[in-house]
Design an enzyme around this catalytic site. Structure first.
Site, PDB file in Angstrom:
ATOM      1  N   SER A 249      51.426  44.776  18.158  1.00 30.11           N
ATOM      2  CA  SER A 249      51.350  43.321  18.134  1.00 30.11           C
ATOM      3  C   SER A 249      52.764  42.784  18.056  1.00 30.11           C
ATOM      4  O   SER A 249      53.720  43.534  17.903  1.00 30.11           O
ATOM      5  CB  SER A 249      50.558  42.852  16.920  1.00 30.11           C
ATOM      6  N   LYS A 250      52.872  41.482  18.159  1.00 23.95           N
ATOM      7  CA  LYS A 250      54.204  40.903  18.131  1.00 23.95           C
ATOM      8  C   LYS A 250      54.922  41.224  16.828  1.00 23.95           C
ATOM      9  O   LYS A 250      56.138  41.356  16.801  1.00 23.95           O
ATOM     10  CB  LYS A 250      54.108  39.394  18.324  1.00 23.95           C
ATOM     11  N   ARG A 251      54.139  41.354  15.775  1.00 14.89           N
ATOM     12  CA  ARG A 251      54.811  41.656  14.503  1.00 14.89           C
ATOM     13  C   ARG A 251      54.814  43.148  14.206  1.00 14.89           C
ATOM     14  O   ARG A 251      55.306  43.592  13.197  1.00 14.89           O
ATOM     15  CB  ARG A 251      54.165  40.873  13.353  1.00 14.89           C
TER      16      ARG A 251
END
Length: 487
Positions: A249-251
Site C-alpha cells: 500500500s502507499k504506506r
RNA sequence: GGUCCCUUCGUCUAGCGGUCUAGGACGUCGCCCUUUCACGGCGAAAACACGGGUUCGAUUCCCGUAGGGAUCACCA
C-alpha cells in the site's frame, strides 16, 4: 453523456479509475495494464477516469503524477479524461431517480447515533451493519431541518452472485449487505454511487480492478439493478504484496512508478513485462512484448492469489531490456545521471564516447544507475580518481610492469583493439607472466577501477593520447612515494 | 469476529485425472568461457500445506483442518 454510451454495440470498454490522492503506484499500474491489455486485445476502448470526489485528499500534483506515469508506461487511453467531481450533478440526479422510484430513502441517523449502533453490535459480537432504522420510517418523524443522507433500499433476502472473470462465481447473501449511502448529507455523491453512474454513462462493459473492490461489487450490482441498467462484467484481480507477504500500500512499500523510473533506473517496458508476469503467465514465456501481450492476454489466466513483489526479478528483467535497448536512447537516459555525478554538462564528445561504449557497458548493468556509474570513467578528466581496490592493485603490481606496458603501447600508432591486444600478449610472454598481470594494472590506471569492460576495447574507445596519458598519471603516482622502482 | 477468496521450489509461475522420476524464470551454489567484472553456456540444491474422500489412478475433482489474503465508513 446520457444514453449515447450504449452505442458501443457489445464492443469492450474498460477503464482505469485512480483516485488522485498520490502517485501512480505499482499496484495501480498493474490494474491499468490489465485494463489496457484487455481492451486492446478485444479491439475495444480503454478509458481513464479520475475519481476526485474526495475534495480534501485529491490534488492537482497527484493527477499530474498519475498521467505522467501512464504516459511513461505508454498506456494510451481513449477519449477525454473523465473527472468524477465534475459529474456530481448527474450523480445526484440518479439518486433522486432512485428516491422517486422508491429504491432509495432518506436516513436521518446522526453520526453519533450510528457510532453507538456499531458499538452495540461490536459488543454483541454481531456484524456491524446499518440496521435500516429509517428504511420504513415516515420521514415526517425526522426532526425539522435535520440533515439526511440518501440510502439505497437494498434487497434483504435472497443472494447475489457475481460471475467474476477472475474469481469465478462468488455468491453473497443479501442479508450480509446493508443499505449503503448514496448521497451524503451535504448532497455530494459517495464513491459507490459515482462509480456506478460513471461506469454506466461511459459505457464500461468490463470492470477490471483490485480485489479489494470485490465486496463493493455486490452492493454496486444492487444499485445497478435498482437503476435498471445493464450489468457490466467484473474481474477482480488480486493485490500485489510486498516481499513480506503483506499488502503493498502507499504506506507500506508501494512505490510510485516515478521512483522506478527516476530513482531505481528502470525501463518502462521492463516494469510492464514484470507486472504482466506477476499473477499471469503464458506458458514458459518470460519476455513478452507489448504486441504479444495484447495478443495473448486473457482474464481467465490471472491467478486468484496475491503475488509478492520481487525486486531482484524486476532488476533481472530490466537488465534484459537494457541489453536490447537502443544505444542512443540509453545515452539520453543516463545523461542526466552522468552530469550529476560529474558536476558538469556533457558535450558532444562525451555523448559520442558513451554511445561507442554502450554495447559493452550495458551488458554489465541491470539498471540505469549502474549503467551511468559504469560509464563515468570514460568521461573523467585526468588525472582520474581511483577507487581503493585500484590503488591497492597498482601498489602491489610487480615493479616496472605498468611502465613496460606503457612502452609497448606507445609504439603503436594504429590504435586498434587487435594491435593493443597483440602488444599486451607479446609483452606478457616476454616477461613470462600471465596476460592478467599486464592487463590489470593497466585497467586500474585507465579506468580507476579493477573491473571494467574488455581492456583493449576501453583503450581503443579512449584513444591513444588519453590512454597513454592516464597510464603516465598512474606511473607518476606510484613513483612519488617510492623512488626508483620503475624499470 | 462476520462474509468472501486463496494455497506447486525462498519468489513469480507451467500444469487444467494417467505425458510428473512435477517444467521454466529470478535468486542461491558449482563448473566452463575469460585480462577483471559482466554477458553467455552447462549443471546442482530447492515445491505439489495437512487429513479425509471420489476414482482403476490424484498436483489436477469434493469436503474438512491449518495457514494466508480481502473487506466490513457520510474514504475511494
Amino acid at each position: 453523456m446520457g444514453a449515447s454510451q450504449t452505442d458501443t454495440h457489445g464492443a469492450v470498454v474498460t477503464r482505469f479509475a485512480p483516485s488522485p490522492t498520490g502517485f501512480l503506484h505499482i499496484g495501480g499500474a498493474r490494474t491499468a495494464l490489465f485494463n489496457y491489455l484487455f481492451a486492446r486485445h478485444h479491439g475495444g476502448k480503454f478509458l481513464l477516469r479520475i475519481e476526485d470526489t474526495d475534495r480534501a485528499r485529491s490534488t492537482e500534483p497527484a493527477i499530474a503524477a498519475i498521467l505522467d506515469g501512464m504516459r511513461w508506461l505508454d498506456f494510451e487511453w481513449d477519449g477525454e479524461i473523465v473527472y468524477q467531481f465534475a459529474r456530481a450533478a448527474r450523480h445526484a440526479e440518479a439518486a433522486q431517480q432512485l428516491l422517486d422510484t422508491g429504491h432509495a430513502y432518506r436516513c436521518f441517523a446522526t453520526a453519533d447515533e450510528l457510532e453507538a449502533m456499531r458499538a452495540e453490535q461490536r459488543a454483541a459480537g454481531k456484524p456491524m451493519r446499518y440496521d435500516g432504522r429509517w428504511r420504513d420510517r415516515d420521514p415526517a418523524e425526522a426532526p425539522t431541518g435535520a440533515p439526511a443522507v440518501i440510502r439505497l433500499r437494498a434487497p434483504q433476502t435472497g443472494s447475489v452472485t457475481i460471475s467474476d472473470l477472475v474469481q469465478g462465481d462468488v455468491t453473497v447473501a443479501n442479508a450480509e449487505l446493508d443499505d449503503m449511502i448514496l448521497l451524503r448529507s451535504d448532497g455530494t455523491p459517495t464513491y459507490m454511487l459515482a462509480v456506478v453512474v460513471d461506469d454506466h454513462d461511459m459505457g464500461v462493459t468490463h470492470v477490471i480492478r483490485g480485489d479489494d473492490h470485490l465486496n463493493n461489487a455486490f452492493r454496486q450490482l444492487a444499485l445497478i439493478r435498482a437503476l435498471g441498467w445493464a450489468e457490466p462484467s467484473y474481474a477482480h484481480i488480486p493485490l500485489i504484496h510486498g516481499s513480506d507477504g503483506a499488502k503493498l500500500s502507499k504506506r507500506h512499500g508501494a512505490l510510485g512508478v516515478d521512483i522506478y523510473r527516476d530513482v531505481l533506473g528502470m525501463l518502462p517496458e521492463a516494469v510492464e513485462n514484470y507486472l504482466l508476469r506477476l499473477g499471469w503467465g503464458h506458458g514458459d514465456d518470460e519476455f513478452i512484448s507489448r504486441e504479444q501481450a495484447i495478443g495473448w492476454f486473457d482474464l481467465a489466466g490471472v491467478g486468484r492469489g496475491p503475488a509478492r513483489f520481487d525486486q531482484k526479478k524486476l532488476e533481472s528483467v530490466n537488465g534484459h531490456y537494457l541489453r536490447s535497448a537502443d544505444d542512443v536512447r540509453l545515452v539520453e537516459l543516463i545523461a542526466g545521471r552522468a552530469e550529476a555525478a560529474l558536476g558538469r554538462a556533457l558535450v558532444a564528445d562525451d555523448r559520442d564516447i558513451l554511445q561507442r561504449s554502450m554495447p559493452e557497458l550495458k551488458k554489465r548493468a541491470n539498471n540505469l544507475n549502474d549503467l551511468a556509474s559504469g560509464a563515468l570513467f570514460y568521461l573523467r578528466i585526468r588525472p582520474i580518481p581511483m577507487d581503493d581496490s585500484a590503488l591497492r592493485l597498482l601498489a602491489s603490481a610487480p615493479d616496472g610492469l605498468l611502465g613496460a606496458a606503457h612502452g609497448a603501447f606507445a609504439g603503436i600508432n594504429d590504435w586498434t583493439t587487435e594491435l593493443l591486444d597483440g602488444a599486451a600478449r607479446r609483452l606478457a610472454e616476454d616477461l613470462g607472466v600471465k596476460l592478467g598481470q599486464v592487463a590489470q594494472p593497466v585497467r586500474a590506471a585507465v579506468t580507476g577501477s579493477t573491473s571494467s569492460p574488455g581492456l583493449f576495447e576501453v583503450l581503443e574507445t579512449l584513444g591513444r593520447n588519453e590512454s597513454l596519458g592516464r597510464i603516465e598519471d598512474a606511473l607518476a603516482r606510484t613513483q612519488q612515494p617510492e623512488e626508483g622502482v620503475t624499470a
